[in-house]
Design a protein around this motif. Structure first.
Motif, short mmCIF file in Angstrom:
data_model
loop_
_atom_site.label_atom_id
_atom_site.label_comp_id
_atom_site.label_asym_id
_atom_site.label_seq_id
_atom_site.Cartn_x
_atom_site.Cartn_y
_atom_site.Cartn_z
N GLY A 120 -89.97 12.92 -17.47
CA GLY A 120 -89.73 13.46 -16.14
C GLY A 120 -88.94 12.50 -15.27
O GLY A 120 -88.14 12.93 -14.43
N LEU A 131 -85.29 13.00 -16.03
CA LEU A 131 -84.75 14.19 -15.37
C LEU A 131 -84.51 13.92 -13.89
O LEU A 131 -83.51 14.37 -13.33
CB LEU A 131 -85.70 15.37 -15.55
N LEU A 175 -83.99 20.33 -20.96
CA LEU A 175 -84.94 21.36 -20.54
C LEU A 175 -84.89 22.62 -21.41
O LEU A 175 -85.66 23.55 -21.20
CB LEU A 175 -84.68 21.74 -19.08
N GLU A 176 -83.99 22.65 -22.38
CA GLU A 176 -83.78 23.82 -23.24
C GLU A 176 -85.07 24.28 -23.89
O GLU A 176 -85.37 25.48 -23.93
CB GLU A 176 -82.75 23.49 -24.32
N GLN A 182 -88.11 23.75 -22.98
CA GLN A 182 -89.22 24.00 -22.07
C GLN A 182 -89.05 25.35 -21.39
O GLN A 182 -87.99 25.68 -20.87
CB GLN A 182 -89.29 22.90 -21.01
N SER A 200 -90.73 26.42 -18.72
CA SER A 200 -90.68 26.24 -17.27
C SER A 200 -90.84 24.76 -16.96
O SER A 200 -91.52 24.01 -17.65
CB SER A 200 -91.80 27.04 -16.61
N HIS A 201 -90.18 24.36 -15.91
CA HIS A 201 -90.24 23.00 -15.40
C HIS A 201 -89.84 23.08 -13.93
O HIS A 201 -88.96 23.88 -13.59
CB HIS A 201 -89.28 22.09 -16.18
N LEU A 224 -86.11 23.02 -13.43
CA LEU A 224 -85.24 23.93 -14.17
C LEU A 224 -84.42 24.82 -13.24
O LEU A 224 -83.19 24.89 -13.35
CB LEU A 224 -86.05 24.79 -15.16
#
Length: 183
Positions: A90, A93, A123-124, A126, A128-129, A132
């Motif tokens: 995280g 990101l 993030l592909e 995942q 949800s984030h 995103l």
């Protein structure tokens, strides 16, 4: 740790090139030894020792509108995280968000677009984030500005809108970056 020893301090000549070089090599060995232990290498405390101060400083600079200075600090945090192999975290990101925001504010739109693309690749997998939606929105806007294809991001954003709350209520990438607590 028995195999790692630091050169002893001396009463005099602590700042000679030879003494500094010996102590520097010993510290590198110490860090290499720590990095070789998986539990330590993956611990947040070990990792953040290297880049958390840079993230805090970059965030402060970004919040105060000092984008050129913030960009250099975000870039340093990026290099450190990349070398430490924590590009899926995280914090990484958040670093990409910082780079994207600063590049965009400095009218370096191609670089900002590239940061968004890298983040979206991470993030592909995942579903949800919290970042995103803001990354997708920024990517679409930047892709339009630099003349790149944005259809895939638009489709992903549409899927995200259908699955959850309206994106009008979501913060921008810059707002996420500013509000993120770095402790």
């Amino acid at each position: 740790m028995a195999s790692v020893t630091f050169p002893r301090k001396r009463l005099r000549r602590n700042f000679t090139a030879e003494t500094i070089a010996k102590r520097s090599r010993a510290f590198e060995q110490f860090l290499s030894h720590l990095h070789s232990i998986a539990e330590i290498r993956r611990s947040p405390e070990f990792l953040e020792f290297f880049f958390l101060q840079d993230l805090r400083a970059a965030q402060r600079l970004t919040c105060t509108g000092m984008y050129r200075e913030a960009l250099a600090t975000w870039a340093n945090a990026y290099r450190l995280q990349d070398r430490l192999g924590v590009c899926g975290s995280g914090r990484f990101l958040l670093t990409l968000a910082g780079l994207a925001v600063c590049h965009q504010e400095l009218d370096q739109l191609g670089e900002a677009h590239g940061c968004c693309e890298q983040a979206l690749e991470l993030l592909e997998a995942q579903g949800s984030h919290p970042l995103l939606g803001p990354f997708l929105q920024a990517h679409i806007h930047l892709a339009w500005k630099v003349g790149k294809d944005k259809r895939r991001s638009e489709a992903r954003l549409q899927d995200l809108q259908e699955a959850g709350p309206p994106l009008q209520q979501q913060p921008t990438l810059k707002e996420c970056l500013i509000k993120e607590p770095l402790e």
